[in-house]
Design a protein around this motif. Structure first.
Motif, PDB file in Angstrom:
ATOM      1  N   THR A  57     -89.746 -34.653  66.086  1.00  0.00           N
ATOM      2  CA  THR A  57     -88.738 -34.400  67.372  1.00  0.00           C
ATOM      3  C   THR A  57     -87.196 -34.582  66.576  1.00  0.00           C
ATOM      4  OG1 THR A  57     -89.166 -36.039  68.562  1.00  0.00           O
ATOM      5  CG2 THR A  57     -90.375 -33.980  69.028  1.00  0.00           C
ATOM      6  N   SER A  58     -86.451 -34.001  67.426  1.00  0.00           N
ATOM      7  CA  SER A  58     -85.129 -34.331  67.016  1.00  0.00           C
ATOM      8  C   SER A  58     -84.401 -35.606  67.862  1.00  0.00           C
ATOM      9  CB  SER A  58     -84.123 -33.150  67.205  1.00  0.00           C
ATOM     10  OG  SER A  58     -84.130 -32.850  68.398  1.00  0.00           O
ATOM     11  N   GLU A  59     -85.345 -35.960  69.001  1.00  0.00           N
ATOM     12  CA  GLU A  59     -84.710 -36.777  69.830  1.00  0.00           C
ATOM     13  C   GLU A  59     -85.893 -37.891  70.192  1.00  0.00           C
ATOM     14  OE1 GLU A  59     -81.562 -37.387  70.924  1.00  0.00           O
ATOM     15  OE2 GLU A  59     -80.436 -35.387  70.478  1.00  0.00           O
ATOM     16  N   ASP A 205     -86.951 -32.548  71.759  1.00  0.00           N
ATOM     17  CA  ASP A 205     -85.890 -31.360  70.868  1.00  0.00           C
ATOM     18  C   ASP A 205     -84.903 -31.244  71.802  1.00  0.00           C
ATOM     19  OD1 ASP A 205     -87.265 -31.404  68.260  1.00  0.00           O
ATOM     20  OD2 ASP A 205     -88.594 -30.123  68.797  1.00  0.00           O
ATOM     21  N   ASN A 206     -84.854 -31.395  72.767  1.00  0.00           N
ATOM     22  CA  ASN A 206     -83.728 -30.945  73.957  1.00  0.00           C
ATOM     23  C   ASN A 206     -82.887 -32.212  74.008  1.00  0.00           C
ATOM     24  OD1 ASN A 206     -82.359 -30.469  76.505  1.00  0.00           O
ATOM     25  ND2 ASN A 206     -83.952 -28.926  76.708  1.00  0.00           N
ATOM     26  N   SER A 207     -81.608 -32.014  73.390  1.00  0.00           N
ATOM     27  CA  SER A 207     -80.616 -32.943  73.367  1.00  0.00           C
ATOM     28  C   SER A 207     -79.877 -33.317  74.705  1.00  0.00           C
ATOM     29  CB  SER A 207     -79.574 -32.831  72.367  1.00  0.00           C
ATOM     30  OG  SER A 207     -78.894 -31.402  72.708  1.00  0.00           O
ATOM     31  N   ALA A 208     -79.783 -32.493  75.466  1.00  0.00           N
ATOM     32  CA  ALA A 208     -79.358 -32.262  76.897  1.00  0.00           C
ATOM     33  C   ALA A 208     -80.388 -33.373  77.810  1.00  0.00           C
ATOM     34  CB  ALA A 208     -79.177 -31.171  77.584  1.00  0.00           C
ATOM     35  N   LEU A 209     -81.571 -33.084  77.481  1.00  0.00           N
ATOM     36  CA  LEU A 209     -82.655 -33.695  78.423  1.00  0.00           C
ATOM     37  C   LEU A 209     -82.501 -35.402  77.877  1.00  0.00           C
ATOM     38  CD1 LEU A 209     -85.081 -33.904  80.209  1.00  0.00           C
ATOM     39  CD2 LEU A 209     -86.441 -33.249  78.134  1.00  0.00           C
ATOM     40  N   ALA A 210     -82.583 -35.592  76.553  1.00  0.00           N
ATOM     41  CA  ALA A 210     -82.453 -36.864  76.002  1.00  0.00           C
ATOM     42  C   ALA A 210     -81.265 -37.553  76.569  1.00  0.00           C
ATOM     43  CB  ALA A 210     -82.538 -36.643  74.479  1.00  0.00           C
ATOM     44  N   ASP A 211     -80.191 -36.898  76.494  1.00  0.00           N
ATOM     45  CA  ASP A 211     -78.898 -37.636  76.927  1.00  0.00           C
ATOM     46  C   ASP A 211     -79.063 -37.890  78.639  1.00  0.00           C
ATOM     47  OD1 ASP A 211     -77.710 -37.485  74.693  1.00  0.00           O
ATOM     48  OD2 ASP A 211     -76.450 -35.428  75.258  1.00  0.00           O
TER      49      ASP A 211
END
Length: 372
Positions: A57-59, A205-211
């Motif tokens: 994943t990205s995050e 992979d959801n950057s907004a969720l990670a933030d």
């Protein structure tokens, strides 16, 4: 048949796991003590980078424990009172307590022979109030993520992976933790990627969720209180735990391969006596536990104990029959597969510290039990 060995076979052996890497662990702790960044220090960020790589994943966001990984994910997705979240009837209690603790309703669904959610029963349980499905990769065997993903997309609900027991597992070449909107892992010492205390990881992979998850784990603060954007939790992963988890992570792949070898040996020796877990052709299971379904399960457990062979009965009472779940309205007989597994399953030792002789002793003992 070979004479039974008198050697004790522990169900788990955490001290043996740490002896060969003790100096690595102590050095990692010493480095944290020296730099003094005990909260969200550099080892936390390094662990998150490494975990994202493992999950593809990205995050990756670290948190205090696996339960908080699930709870914060639900919270970050906006799931709340009046919403429904589907989960299996035979998991550890944290797989549904996280739903109740944010005010949503756990909707339990029966499982298939692989101990994981039965996709067709999931489809039947979806209502207009359903907001998410929690797919648990129980015992380190991947759930049917392809079918569950199709169902989640069809109905427009979130698919969350409870991968607490499955770090390093994959399906069709894709690692668990990257199939749904988020994957939730545990660093509890007994897990396949266990640390030296509690900890959790969320992959996405959801950057907004990670933030949003980073805010929720840290009181809703980015740097200081003046930056507070929402009311969050104190759910950070301590730097010392991250440092030790990084050491343990380097040994994840060989440890999982050893567990798989033990599972294969049990499969060859015991398939004619007990119901053995089988991998689907494209699955790579990691066997956090190795549950077999056995007639006379409790008598078998007592027999093994007399021979100083460790075993365990996980989830003797399925979730829907727990006192804590009475308000959900379920009754005996509602989930026959989960109930059957609760009544017949016994977990055999499978950890990476076992020797070949110890595995043979377990097999010999079970053969002896059924020959009586």
């Amino acid at each position: 048949m070979k004479t039974l060995s008198a050697k004790a076979v522990p169900f788990v052996d955490i001290p043996a796991q740490h002896r060969p890497i003790k100096q690595e662990l102590l050095l990692a702790v010493e480095q944290v003590i020296d730099h003094g960044q005990f909260i969200l220090g550099p080892e936390v960020r390094t662990l998150e980078t490494e975990w994202a790589r493992i999950a593809g994943t990205s995050e990756s966001v670290s948190v205090a424990n696996g339960t908080m990984a699930l709870l914060l994910t639900l919270k970050a997705l906006g799931i709340s009172e009046g919403d429904e979240v589907i989960a299996p009837a035979n998991s550890f209690v944290a797989s549904i307590s996280c739903i109740a603790l944010i005010g949503a309703k756990p909707v339990l669904v029966d499982v298939a022979d692989d101990f994981n959610l039965d996709p067709e029963r999931v489809r039947d349980a979806i209502t207009p109030n359903t907001k998410a499905i929690i797919a648990v990769h129980l015992t380190g065997r991947p759930a049917d993520m392809k079918t569950l993903g199709e169902i989640a997309s069809e109905f427009g609900v979130h698919l969350i992976e409870d991968a607490a027991q499955a770090a390093g597992a994959s399906s069709d070449g894709k690692p668990v933790g990257g199939f749904g909107i988020a994957g939730c892992f545990s660093l509890h010492p007994l897990k396949t990627a266990g640390g030296c205390g509690d900890g959790g990881i969320i992959t996405t992979d959801n950057s907004a969720l990670a933030d949003r998850l980073r805010l929720l784990r840290n009181h809703g603060i980015t740097q200081r209180q003046e930056d507070c954007q929402l009311f969050g939790f104190n759910a950070r992963l301590d730097t010392i735990q991250a440092a030790m988890a990084l050491v343990k992570l380097r040994h994840l792949k060989p440890s999982n391969e050893t567990r798989r070898e033990h599972a294969d040996h049990y499969r060859k020796r015991l398939s004619h006596l007990v119901r053995i877990p089988e991998d689907r052709p494209k699955d790579h299971s990691v066997y956090h536990t190795f549950p077999v379904e056995a007639s006379d399960r409790d008598e078998l457990a007592r027999f093994l104990d007399l021979l100083d062979i460790g075993s365990a009965v996980h989830y003797r009472i399925p979730l829907h029959l727990l006192v804590a779940c009475r308000n959900l309205g379920y009754s005996q007989g509602d989930f026959p597969f989960a109930e059957r597994q609760a009544n017949r399953t016994i977990s055999l030792p499978v950890h990476q510290e076992l020797t070949a002789d110890q595995i043979e002793s377990v097999c010999d003992a079970i053969e002896s039990f059924y020959s009586q």
